[in-house]
Scaffold this active site. Structure first.
Site, PDB file in Angstrom:
ATOM      1  N   VAL A 252      43.145  -5.824  49.347  1.00 15.74           N
ATOM      2  CA  VAL A 252      43.774  -4.677  49.980  1.00 15.74           C
ATOM      3  C   VAL A 252      45.074  -5.148  50.640  1.00 15.74           C
ATOM      4  O   VAL A 252      45.070  -6.162  51.351  1.00 15.74           O
ATOM      5  CB  VAL A 252      42.841  -4.044  51.038  1.00 15.74           C
ATOM      6  CG1 VAL A 252      43.480  -2.789  51.614  1.00 15.74           C
ATOM      7  CG2 VAL A 252      41.487  -3.720  50.438  1.00 15.74           C
TER       8      VAL A 252
ATOM      9  N   GLY B 191      37.664  -6.744  49.087  1.00 18.81           N
ATOM     10  CA  GLY B 191      36.362  -6.099  48.924  1.00 18.81           C
ATOM     11  C   GLY B 191      35.811  -6.412  47.566  1.00 18.81           C
ATOM     12  O   GLY B 191      36.328  -7.276  46.860  1.00 18.81           O
TER      13      GLY B 191
ATOM     14  N   ASP C  39      27.681   3.917  50.224  1.00 19.38           N
ATOM     15  CA  ASP C  39      27.895   2.619  50.877  1.00 19.38           C
ATOM     16  C   ASP C  39      28.356   2.827  52.311  1.00 19.38           C
ATOM     17  O   ASP C  39      29.324   2.241  52.758  1.00 19.38           O
ATOM     18  CB  ASP C  39      28.905   1.786  50.081  1.00 19.38           C
ATOM     19  CG  ASP C  39      28.806   0.291  50.410  1.00 19.38           C
ATOM     20  OD1 ASP C  39      27.778  -0.104  51.019  1.00 19.38           O
ATOM     21  OD2 ASP C  39      29.736  -0.456  50.085  1.00 19.38           O
TER      22      ASP C  39
ATOM     23  N   GLY D 265      38.547  -6.144  44.678  1.00 16.57           N
ATOM     24  CA  GLY D 265      39.899  -6.666  44.711  1.00 16.57           C
ATOM     25  C   GLY D 265      40.444  -6.756  46.126  1.00 16.57           C
ATOM     26  O   GLY D 265      39.698  -6.628  47.099  1.00 16.57           O
TER      27      GLY D 265
ATOM     28  N   LYS E 165      44.686  -0.577  47.599  1.00 13.78           N
ATOM     29  CA  LYS E 165      43.582  -1.327  46.971  1.00 13.78           C
ATOM     30  C   LYS E 165      43.999  -1.701  45.584  1.00 13.78           C
ATOM     31  O   LYS E 165      44.250  -0.822  44.762  1.00 13.78           O
ATOM     32  CB  LYS E 165      42.360  -0.422  46.825  1.00 13.78           C
ATOM     33  CG  LYS E 165      41.489  -0.305  47.982  1.00 13.78           C
ATOM     34  CD  LYS E 165      40.224   0.375  47.473  1.00 13.78           C
ATOM     35  CE  LYS E 165      39.418   0.899  48.606  1.00 13.78           C
ATOM     36  NZ  LYS E 165      38.208   1.542  48.107  1.00 13.78           N
TER      37      LYS E 165
END
Ligand SMILES: *[C@@H]1O[C@H](CO)[C@@H](O)[C@H](O)[C@H]1NC(C)=O
Length: 960
Positions: free
Chosen positions: A651, A646, A761, A649, A665
């Site tokens: 996952v 994402g 988001d 960084g 994450k």
């Protein structure tokens, strides 16, 4: 005396030291006297010269834009420098000059001095976008080493000097956009002419007032021209047959002249031509046979006087065609439907012809088609394949007469506005006056101008991918040239009356608010010298920069001359001061270094459970993980365990010692937050507990890493399920329950979390499905506390996702919970349509708003509704009400949208209408016997459920 003598010695030593201290790295090369005198004389009356030009030595003293070779000036680059004045004859003495770029200085006026012809070492003369006028001197023909001659976009008058024919090495010849008049010069044995230019690739003569006929001897098979642009002039007579001999041609424009006669047959030999534009002339005779031009992307023969004919059958065989423009060309008869099957076809404009019979767009039409304009023909009937939903204009045909005027195809075309605008993914910053917010929401003063493309090979301008790609490619190039560029914005994309594609370009500085003078002149040169080359589909371009207000003229500059400091200090006899400065500079440097080192140490300081200081986060129900533990459970962060990536960084999937599966994450370097922000975020997240929210298990802040550990949600994202890539298909009932679950999760964040949280988001990739297909809202990484401000909104910069962004959000800089409601409305539309919010350039909100007809069943949305829903046996109970709700969520004004609480109530009503029990959340237990009296499970359409429950990781749950 002796005292004085030793004093002098000491002074000399000090001066020497001072010189070393300040002038380290400066290689003092002295400029040749003649060049120095010439430059001084040349710029005597110029205003706004760069700061660095006021003292010192041009070659030795780092004068902006000047480079030297052996004390001779070889380059002057002053693009976009804001310089005003005239070009004097003194220029001629710079006899070693190779590159002169004065582009985009509109304040440079007057005529070109004939002595310019003495600069016989010039390889590039770039004066585009200045204010020069008068005639172009004949002496220009003496510059026999020129490879680039750009005099375009000035106010030159008079004829094209025949002597240009002597420029045997010129490759780029651009005289476009002036007021040049008279005939095109060709050689005649005694005088030279353009026909002699056998090394020229670019003939750019458009937008002038050239007249007379095109001399047949202008073109020959010895030429290597690729662009021949004579558009927007006053040329008469016919197009000479010799044009067909120039096999290298790629772009040919003679549009907007007064040419006549029949087109030469041998145009058909020009098999490399991509763009052929001959519109707005008076060509007569038979419609030309261009069946051999296999690489043609764009053909425009509009507004000519060809003999009436049916659409030639060979047109459909031009497989590279994207744009076919044959407006008012005498085309008649029925339009063969295979014309629409050309695979990359984007635009067909055949208006003002005599097409009749039935228009057929069969199922194999090009999926790139954006516009078919057949206005003012004689078409009586229309057969359009289902699924074709691009613009089709038929106004002015018998088909539209009488009672069918309300049909969508019969409206006259509306003004499209800007065809593209760079999207903003963040909350635009409030900038100080004069500054603009970039697409990254940073305030700065951008370098701007108009970018014009003279012959693009595509025409689906509404497709954002073309401009997105251009933007990316330009940014990448500018960064690779080491220019301090932060981002690029494009706007006001439109086709002008000259047939050019224009846009407004803004290039934002990185780091500082302003570009310095070097930055600006370098940027200017990238365009004026055509250093940047876009993808070929954009064709030849010109860029005209606006003037740029300088950092150094507003006192923000760090460009103070070193020489100035030395002279000032020495004159003041402040030798000691110099020494102190020197020492102070050293100390300052050391201090900075120490600060940097300290900062690094803090970042790296481990902050785990042993580290019990006052600053340890207060967590509820979440725990600390050591770096080693996470390293172990992810197989040392192996690629096999990587399940997604994402914004900040990667996952990883990990299995803890107690066999619990987690998603980790891992922030990549560069996107890490300060320890304070990180602490705030995990404290906040650890307090949030709801069955429809992804649970935070804990975190790791050690070894310079920041990681968040979440429960693992096995069935991937809602988007994957809707697009059918996760092995799960959701029927209508399941979609209702997933919507309800996600809405409840969001309602909790808005109304029950303390302090309330705006997600910011919401999108279908941030809604995950667990093993029972219960919705879990993920990724509060962007969330911020309401409590940050008193007014109920936050203005911190944050990234959202294109297609989900609340328009009010970036217009007002204010994020409210209604921004989430907007995004949620878009997700609801995805539930109905299984389309991405923006798919093939179409925005789902607009599509539904345009198409909706509440007087018809399914609101007339069959074309948009997910075919899986339409095919399924499950009745689409409440889908109309669902669409109404979604549309309420995407109202332009936040106040007109429901709150999440109201929305949850409404969705519950629909869920009840559908016979489901809203108090149960799992599909496997949520059916009741009220529906399907035969005792059938309401989800009995089990064929839709292809959940593979094997041991392999199912999907890359996108935790972003
Ligand atoms: C269509 O136009 C062609 C050519 O003008 C003519 O021959 C034909 O009869 C027309 N067809 C109809 C249906 O009007």
């Amino acid at each position: 005396m002796r005292v004085f003598g030793s004093g002098m010695r000491a002074l000399r030593v000090v001066l020497f030291l001072a010189f070393i201290c300040i002038n380290v790295g400066d290689v003092a090369a002295q400029t040749d006297d003649q060049d120095y005198a010439a430059l001084t004389a040349l710029t005597k009356d110029w205003k706004n010269l760069p700061q660095s030009w006021k003292g010192g030595d041009p070659c030795g003293g780092k004068w902006e834009g000047i480079t030297c070779d052996n004390s001779r000036i070889i380059t002057i680059k002053l693009s976009s420098a804001g310089v005003t004045g005239q070009l004097s004859g003194d220029l001629a003495s710079l006899s070693e000059l190779q590159i002169l770029d004065l582009s985009y200085n509109t304040g440079l006026t007057g005529s070109l001095p004939p002595t310019i012809g003495k600069l016989t070492n010039l390889t590039s003369l770039i004066l585009l976008g200045c204010g020069f006028s008068g005639t172009i001197p004949d002496s220009i023909g003496s510059l026999v080493k020129l490879g680039t001659l750009s005099l375009n976009s000035n106010k030159f008058t008079g004829p094209i000097p025949a002597s240009i024919g002597n420029l045997a090495k010129v490759s780029w010849l651009d005289l476009a956009d002036n007021k040049l008049s008279g005939p095109i010069p060709v050689s005649n044995g005694t005088t030279p002419g353009l026909d002699l230019l056998l090394h020229t690739k670019h003939f750019h003569f458009g937008k002038n007032q050239l007249s007379g006929t095109i001399p047949p001897s202008l073109f020959s098979s010895d030429m290597i021209l690729i662009h021949v642009l004579f558009d927007n002039n006053k040329l008469t007579g016919s197009l000479p047959e010799t044009l067909g001999l120039v096999q290298s041609l790629q772009t040919v424009r003679f549009d907007r002249n007064s040419l006549s006669g029949t087109l030469p047959d041998n145009l058909n030999n020009l098999t490399d031509v991509n763009e052929l534009v001959l519109s707005k002339n008076s060509f007569t005779g038979d419609f030309p046979d261009l069946s051999g031009m296999n690489n043609l992307n764009s053909l425009d023969l509009s507004n000519n006087k060809f003999t009436a004919t049916e659409v030639p059958t060979w047109l459909s065989s031009l497989q590279s065609l994207t744009t076919l423009t044959l407006e008012q060309t005498g085309i008649e008869g029925e339009l063969p439907s295979d014309i629409f099957n050309i695979p990359q076809l984007e635009t067909v404009i055949l208006k003002n012809n005599q097409l009749n019979g039935t228009l057929t767009i069969s199922g194999s039409y090009s999926r790139q088609l954006a516009l078919i304009d057949l206005q003012s023909n004689k078409i009586e009937a229309v057969k359009v394949a289902p699924g074709y939903n691009s613009t089709l204009l038929l106004d002015g045909n018998p088909f539209c007469e009488g009672n069918s005027v309300n049909l969508a195809y019969c409206k006259s075309q509306q003004n499209l506005g800007s065809l593209y605008t760079t999207p903003v993914f963040c909350v635009a910053s409030k900038c100080a006056s004069g500054l603009t917010s970039s697409s990254n929401c940073k305030c700065g003063y951008p370098y701007t101008g108009i970018w014009t493309f003279r012959a693009p090979s595509f025409s689906a301008y509404g497709n954002p991918s073309y401009f997105g790609e251009l933007q990316q490619s330009l940014l990448t190039s500018l960064v690779s040239y080491k220019l301090p560029v932060d981002s690029i914005s494009m706007s006001d994309v439109a086709v002008d009356t000259f047939g050019n594609l224009n846009m407004r370009l803004a290039i934002f500085p990185a780091g500082l608010e302003f570009f310095n003078k070097t930055g600006v002149t370098s940027l200017g040169f990238v365009f004026s010298n055509q250093t940047y080359k876009p993808n070929k589909k954009f064709g030849p371009y010109i860029f005209i920069a606006d003037s740029y207000p300088y950092a150094d003229s507003s006192g923000r500059s760090s460009e103070t001359s070193h020489n100035g400091v030395i002279i000032g200090a020495v004159v003041g006899c402040s030798v000691l001061l110099l020494l102190l400065l020197c020492a102070g500079g050293y100390a300052y440097h050391q201090k900075k270094r120490a600060e940097k080192a300290k900062l690094k140490a803090t970042t790296l300081a481990s902050w785990d459970s042993q580290h019990i200081g006052g600053d340890v986060p207060q967590l509820k129900g979440a725990r600390f993980f050591s770096f080693e533990e996470l390293q172990r459970c992810t197989n040392n962060f192996s690629e096999d365990n990587n399940i997604g990536a994402g914004g900040f960084g990667k996952v990883y999937k990990g299995i803890l010692a107690d066999k619990q599966i987690v998603a980790i994450k891992r922030c990549q370097e560069g996107s890490m937050q300060g320890s304070r922000e990180f602490k705030n975020e995990i404290e906040l997240l650890s307090r949030v507990h709801h069955k429809n929210l992804v649970k935070l298990m804990g975190f790791c802040y050690a070894q310079g890493e920041q990681m968040l550990v979440y429960e693992f949600i096995p069935n991937g994202t809602l988007m994957e399920s809707l697009l059918g890539t996760s092995g799960i298909q959701l029927d209508w009932m399941r979609r209702l329950m997933v919507t309800l679950g996600a809405a409840r999760g969001l309602q909790y964040l808005h109304e029950l979390a303390d302090p309330p949280i705006i997600h910011r988001d919401i999108k279908s990739t941030n809604i995950l499905l667990d093993e029972r297909l219960i919705a879990k809202v993920a990724d509060f990484g962007l969330s911020k506390l309401f409590g940050d401000t008193e007014k109920g909104y936050v203005t911190t910069q944050v990234k959202g996702t294109m297609g989900y962004m609340d328009p009010e959000y970036y217009m007002t800089n204010q994020v409210t919970e209604k921004s989430d409601v907007f995004s949620f409305g878009v997700v609801m539309m995805e539930m109905v349509t299984a389309r991405r919010p923006i798919q093939q350039g179409k925005y789902i909100v607009k599509e539904i708003r345009t198409k909706i007809d509440r007087t018809r069943g399914l609101y007339n949305l069959e074309d948009l509704i997910d075919p899986i829903l339409l095919r399924s046996k499950t009745p689409l109970v409440g889908i109309e009400k669902f669409v109404d709700l979604a549309l309420k969520c995407v109202e332009d004004a936040g106040v007109d949208r429901p709150t999440m609480g109201e929305l949850v109530k409404e969705i519950e009503t629909i869920v009840k209408m559908a016979g489901l029990n809203p108090s149960l959340e799992s599909p496997s237990v949520s059916w009741t016997s009220e529906v399907g009296g035969d005792g059938r499970h309401p989800y009995s359409d089990e064929s839709l459920y292809r959940h593979n429950s094997g041991s392999t990781p199912l999907t890359s749950a996108d935790y972003k």
